[in-house]
Design a protein around this motif. Sequence first.
Motif, PDB file in Angstrom:
ATOM      1  N   GLU A  34       0.694  -1.416   0.084  1.00 56.80           N
ATOM      2  CA  GLU A  34      -0.042   0.176   0.219  1.00 56.80           C
ATOM      3  C   GLU A  34       1.005   1.230   0.246  1.00 56.80           C
ATOM      4  O   GLU A  34       0.197   2.188  -0.230  1.00 56.80           O
ATOM      5  CB  GLU A  34      -0.990  -0.029   1.189  1.00 56.80           C
ATOM      6  CG  GLU A  34      -1.956  -1.167   1.228  1.00 56.80           C
ATOM      7  CD  GLU A  34      -3.120  -1.321   1.995  1.00 56.80           C
ATOM      8  OE1 GLU A  34      -3.219  -0.393   2.685  1.00 56.80           O
ATOM      9  OE2 GLU A  34      -3.742  -2.360   2.098  1.00 56.80           O
ATOM     10  N   HIS A  35       2.013   1.326   0.146  1.00 58.66           N
ATOM     11  CA  HIS A  35       2.623   2.163   0.350  1.00 58.66           C
ATOM     12  C   HIS A  35       3.610   2.704  -0.830  1.00 58.66           C
ATOM     13  O   HIS A  35       3.587   2.140  -1.960  1.00 58.66           O
ATOM     14  CB  HIS A  35       4.246   2.272   1.414  1.00 58.66           C
ATOM     15  CG  HIS A  35       3.343   2.081   2.601  1.00 58.66           C
ATOM     16  ND1 HIS A  35       3.374   1.405   3.660  1.00 58.66           N
ATOM     17  CD2 HIS A  35       2.261   2.853   3.353  1.00 58.66           C
ATOM     18  CE1 HIS A  35       2.957   1.276   4.757  1.00 58.66           C
ATOM     19  NE2 HIS A  35       2.122   2.657   4.602  1.00 58.66           N
ATOM     20  N   GLY A  36       4.338   3.843  -0.892  1.00 56.88           N
ATOM     21  CA  GLY A  36       5.324   4.237  -1.979  1.00 56.88           C
ATOM     22  C   GLY A  36       4.727   4.929  -3.242  1.00 56.88           C
ATOM     23  O   GLY A  36       3.246   5.246  -3.043  1.00 56.88           O
ATOM     24  N   GLU A  37       5.572   5.151  -4.093  1.00 55.16           N
ATOM     25  CA  GLU A  37       4.971   6.166  -5.174  1.00 55.16           C
ATOM     26  C   GLU A  37       3.723   5.659  -6.112  1.00 55.16           C
ATOM     27  O   GLU A  37       2.970   6.264  -6.275  1.00 55.16           O
ATOM     28  CB  GLU A  37       6.402   6.544  -5.912  1.00 55.16           C
ATOM     29  CG  GLU A  37       6.356   7.963  -6.685  1.00 55.16           C
ATOM     30  CD  GLU A  37       7.634   8.421  -6.653  1.00 55.16           C
ATOM     31  OE1 GLU A  37       8.396   7.504  -6.251  1.00 55.16           O
ATOM     32  OE2 GLU A  37       7.894   9.496  -7.215  1.00 55.16           O
ATOM     33  N   PRO A  38       3.899   4.277  -6.562  1.00 50.46           N
ATOM     34  CA  PRO A  38       2.843   3.985  -7.375  1.00 50.46           C
ATOM     35  C   PRO A  38       1.430   4.232  -6.810  1.00 50.46           C
ATOM     36  O   PRO A  38       0.515   4.785  -7.541  1.00 50.46           O
ATOM     37  CB  PRO A  38       3.075   2.050  -7.292  1.00 50.46           C
ATOM     38  CG  PRO A  38       4.509   2.149  -7.095  1.00 50.46           C
ATOM     39  CD  PRO A  38       5.013   3.215  -6.135  1.00 50.46           C
ATOM     40  N   VAL A  39       1.276   4.082  -5.427  1.00 49.84           N
ATOM     41  CA  VAL A  39      -0.071   4.153  -4.877  1.00 49.84           C
ATOM     42  C   VAL A  39      -0.039   5.921  -4.380  1.00 49.84           C
ATOM     43  O   VAL A  39      -1.190   6.412  -4.804  1.00 49.84           O
ATOM     44  CB  VAL A  39      -0.095   3.572  -3.596  1.00 49.84           C
ATOM     45  CG1 VAL A  39      -1.357   3.713  -2.746  1.00 49.84           C
ATOM     46  CG2 VAL A  39      -0.068   2.123  -3.826  1.00 49.84           C
ATOM     47  N   ALA A  40       0.754   6.661  -4.088  1.00 47.15           N
ATOM     48  CA  ALA A  40       0.637   7.819  -3.879  1.00 47.15           C
ATOM     49  C   ALA A  40       0.375   8.528  -5.245  1.00 47.15           C
ATOM     50  O   ALA A  40      -0.419   9.688  -5.164  1.00 47.15           O
ATOM     51  CB  ALA A  40       2.159   8.394  -3.362  1.00 47.15           C
ATOM     52  N   ALA A  52      -5.944   3.231  -1.027  1.00 44.89           N
ATOM     53  CA  ALA A  52      -5.640   2.106  -0.095  1.00 44.89           C
ATOM     54  C   ALA A  52      -6.980   1.367   0.296  1.00 44.89           C
ATOM     55  O   ALA A  52      -6.847   0.013   0.210  1.00 44.89           O
ATOM     56  CB  ALA A  52      -4.530   2.228   0.637  1.00 44.89           C
ATOM     57  N   ASP A  53      -7.773   1.824   1.192  1.00 43.40           N
ATOM     58  CA  ASP A  53      -8.643   1.460   1.749  1.00 43.40           C
ATOM     59  C   ASP A  53      -9.750   0.699   0.671  1.00 43.40           C
ATOM     60  O   ASP A  53     -10.027  -0.464   0.796  1.00 43.40           O
ATOM     61  CB  ASP A  53      -9.431   2.250   2.721  1.00 43.40           C
ATOM     62  CG  ASP A  53      -8.644   2.493   3.875  1.00 43.40           C
ATOM     63  OD1 ASP A  53      -7.727   1.766   4.110  1.00 43.40           O
ATOM     64  OD2 ASP A  53      -9.049   3.619   4.446  1.00 43.40           O
ATOM     65  N   THR A  54      -9.685   1.571  -0.353  1.00 45.78           N
ATOM     66  CA  THR A  54     -11.100   1.057  -1.513  1.00 45.78           C
ATOM     67  C   THR A  54     -10.654  -0.221  -2.143  1.00 45.78           C
ATOM     68  O   THR A  54     -11.147  -1.256  -2.548  1.00 45.78           O
ATOM     69  CB  THR A  54     -11.134   1.976  -2.371  1.00 45.78           C
ATOM     70  OG1 THR A  54     -11.379   3.333  -1.790  1.00 45.78           O
ATOM     71  CG2 THR A  54     -12.349   1.940  -3.476  1.00 45.78           C
ATOM     72  N   ILE A  82       9.046  11.440  -0.180  1.00 51.45           N
ATOM     73  CA  ILE A  82       7.807  10.760  -0.103  1.00 51.45           C
ATOM     74  C   ILE A  82       7.280  10.614   1.291  1.00 51.45           C
ATOM     75  O   ILE A  82       8.288  10.418   2.241  1.00 51.45           O
ATOM     76  CB  ILE A  82       8.065   9.175  -0.899  1.00 51.45           C
ATOM     77  CG1 ILE A  82       8.111   9.343  -2.280  1.00 51.45           C
ATOM     78  CG2 ILE A  82       6.586   8.565  -0.682  1.00 51.45           C
ATOM     79  CD1 ILE A  82       8.549   8.238  -3.083  1.00 51.45           C
ATOM     80  N   SER A  83       6.222  10.685   1.585  1.00 54.23           N
ATOM     81  CA  SER A  83       5.807  10.987   2.995  1.00 54.23           C
ATOM     82  C   SER A  83       4.852   9.546   3.120  1.00 54.23           C
ATOM     83  O   SER A  83       4.522   9.024   4.182  1.00 54.23           O
ATOM     84  CB  SER A  83       5.007  11.843   3.366  1.00 54.23           C
ATOM     85  OG  SER A  83       4.023  12.104   2.584  1.00 54.23           O
ATOM     86  N   TRP A  84       4.286   8.948   1.971  1.00 50.67           N
ATOM     87  CA  TRP A  84       3.198   7.858   2.251  1.00 50.67           C
ATOM     88  C   TRP A  84       4.286   6.549   2.391  1.00 50.67           C
ATOM     89  O   TRP A  84       4.537   5.795   1.354  1.00 50.67           O
ATOM     90  CB  TRP A  84       2.465   7.883   0.985  1.00 50.67           C
ATOM     91  CG  TRP A  84       1.431   6.594   0.768  1.00 50.67           C
ATOM     92  CD1 TRP A  84       1.269   5.716  -0.072  1.00 50.67           C
ATOM     93  CD2 TRP A  84       0.444   6.360   1.966  1.00 50.67           C
ATOM     94  NE1 TRP A  84       0.425   4.845   0.142  1.00 50.67           N
ATOM     95  CE2 TRP A  84      -0.006   5.018   1.498  1.00 50.67           C
ATOM     96  CE3 TRP A  84       0.193   6.807   3.001  1.00 50.67           C
ATOM     97  CZ2 TRP A  84      -1.030   4.537   2.274  1.00 50.67           C
ATOM     98  CZ3 TRP A  84      -0.921   6.196   3.941  1.00 50.67           C
ATOM     99  CH2 TRP A  84      -1.521   5.267   3.321  1.00 50.67           C
ATOM    100  N   GLY A  85       4.557   6.235   3.703  1.00 51.01           N
ATOM    101  CA  GLY A  85       5.427   5.237   3.946  1.00 51.01           C
ATOM    102  C   GLY A  85       5.780   4.880   5.493  1.00 51.01           C
ATOM    103  O   GLY A  85       4.847   5.483   6.181  1.00 51.01           O
TER     104      GLY A  85
END
Length: 500
Positions: free
Chosen positions: A49-55, A69-71, A207-210
């Motif tokens: 769920e983390h990282g650039e592909p998802v962000a 991510a939840d959806t 990146i902050s999504w991690g």
Amino acid sequence: MAYFVTTPIYYVNAAPHLGHAYSTIGADILARHMRQRGEEVFFLTGTDEHGEPVALAAERLGVTPQELADTNAQHFRDLMPRINASNDFFIRTSDAGHKAAVQSVLQRVFDNGHVYRGMYEGWYCPRCADFKTDQEIGPGDTCLIHGIPLLREKEENWFFRLSSFQAPLEALYAERPDFVSPRTRFNEALSFITGGLNDVSLTRARISWGIDVPWDPEHVFYVWFDALLNYYTALTYARPGEDLTSTFWPADLQVLGKDILKFHAVFWPALLMAADLPVPRRLFIHGYLLLDGEKMSKSLGNVLDPFEVMDRFGTDALRFYCFREVSFGQDGSVSTAGFESRYETELANEYGNLASRTLAMITRYREGQVPEVEVDPVLVPDFEGLAAEVAELLDRAEITQALDRVWQRVRRLNRYVEESAPWTLSKDPARAGELDVALRSLAEGLRVVTVLLCPYLPATAQTLLAALGRPSDSLAGAELGAEPGGARVERVAQLFPKVA
Ligand code: ME8
């Protein structure tokens, strides 16, 4: 014995497609087979769920990464019962238990001296979340996998000393010729290693999504390290109050597609060594399902929706088709026309008809009871050693070959129906003994192939074993004559009805 099998964890940047179903069904077939052998199985799948592909995908959609991510994690979770995956846990890398375990393992890697601060400069693909080596760069500085322009990145990161694991990795490959299969993938990974390993970024600052880096609050872990560790972290919290790592680590088999070979066959064992953890026993690398000759992928948009396929043909048919049509380990094309053809000729005509004729004839000629006589000796050599052969193939994750061996026996039984012609025998009371043998042999042969097909066609096989009055699916019973005659059978509705 304990048996731990895993699938990749899937990015939640889009909804699941047939490629994801494929890896999961492959691992599920092995998990189910091992349970039939009486092994203590733990089967893991989940989402990355983390990282650039998802962000980046979240940004494009105007939602937060957590919302996306939840959806999508829910869509992947929903896929599992639909494909009849028997996973024992579904990990999400946004789970608190995963985050805590990642921090503790990577802190150990840091404490062991395998991490240093440095400057990264080079080419990066945001879809792969991968820093590309010179060999991995396409014409015009593009990604060889996604065809998109690579980004020139320069940032200060914490680095993992991958280069210092070159010799230990070479030793691993020398000692364990079955660490990676098929052989071509083993060779590919080994040549990547012997070609020289560069240190890799362990963290990202931009990146902050991690997951936060415990020793540096400005950084999160590079998504691949966070993701790879799921295979281990899941065992630390999947059963609250229990530490499953002592029973199940190292993993017995990790199933993955060839796109992520480098991460699993090079980075992953090095990371585990750096954390003083044992490396997995085997990795099995499968090929791509192709549609119109191209890899099916979210970024290319040419995906076959597994939900649609299952709505039309049923879950078992999808499970069967994927592994019958494409040899597990190779690339291969799938198509709707291919589905229809295999469904009709193999599932409906060969297997479905064998089952319905056998049950119908026992009902008609013997009032629904399998005669209590020995199995026809003519069939015995054809089934000799079959269960052991299937087990041996599945030990090597040769899912397509194992299925083929079983299918040869389905065809053998169909020939036996024609050879013994019970409808002719039934007209001559003097041949009642022969009819008994033919019916008993068909019931027993059908039972044996059905036990062996349980991992592939779990719902159909269970229905059929119950209809044969012998519901046990234990592999020990997959020998001709292992069950006595005398069972009461019941007719069943068409197993593979005509598709509109
Ligand atoms: O790579 N044919 O996730 P992902 C066969 N999150 N298999 C396919 C396929 C196809 N056309 N398309 C996808 C990631 N797959 C990372 C993995 S693991 C620690 C992190 C399957 O969503 C195949 O197993 O891109 C492939 O390796 C995986 O999905 C990639 O899924």
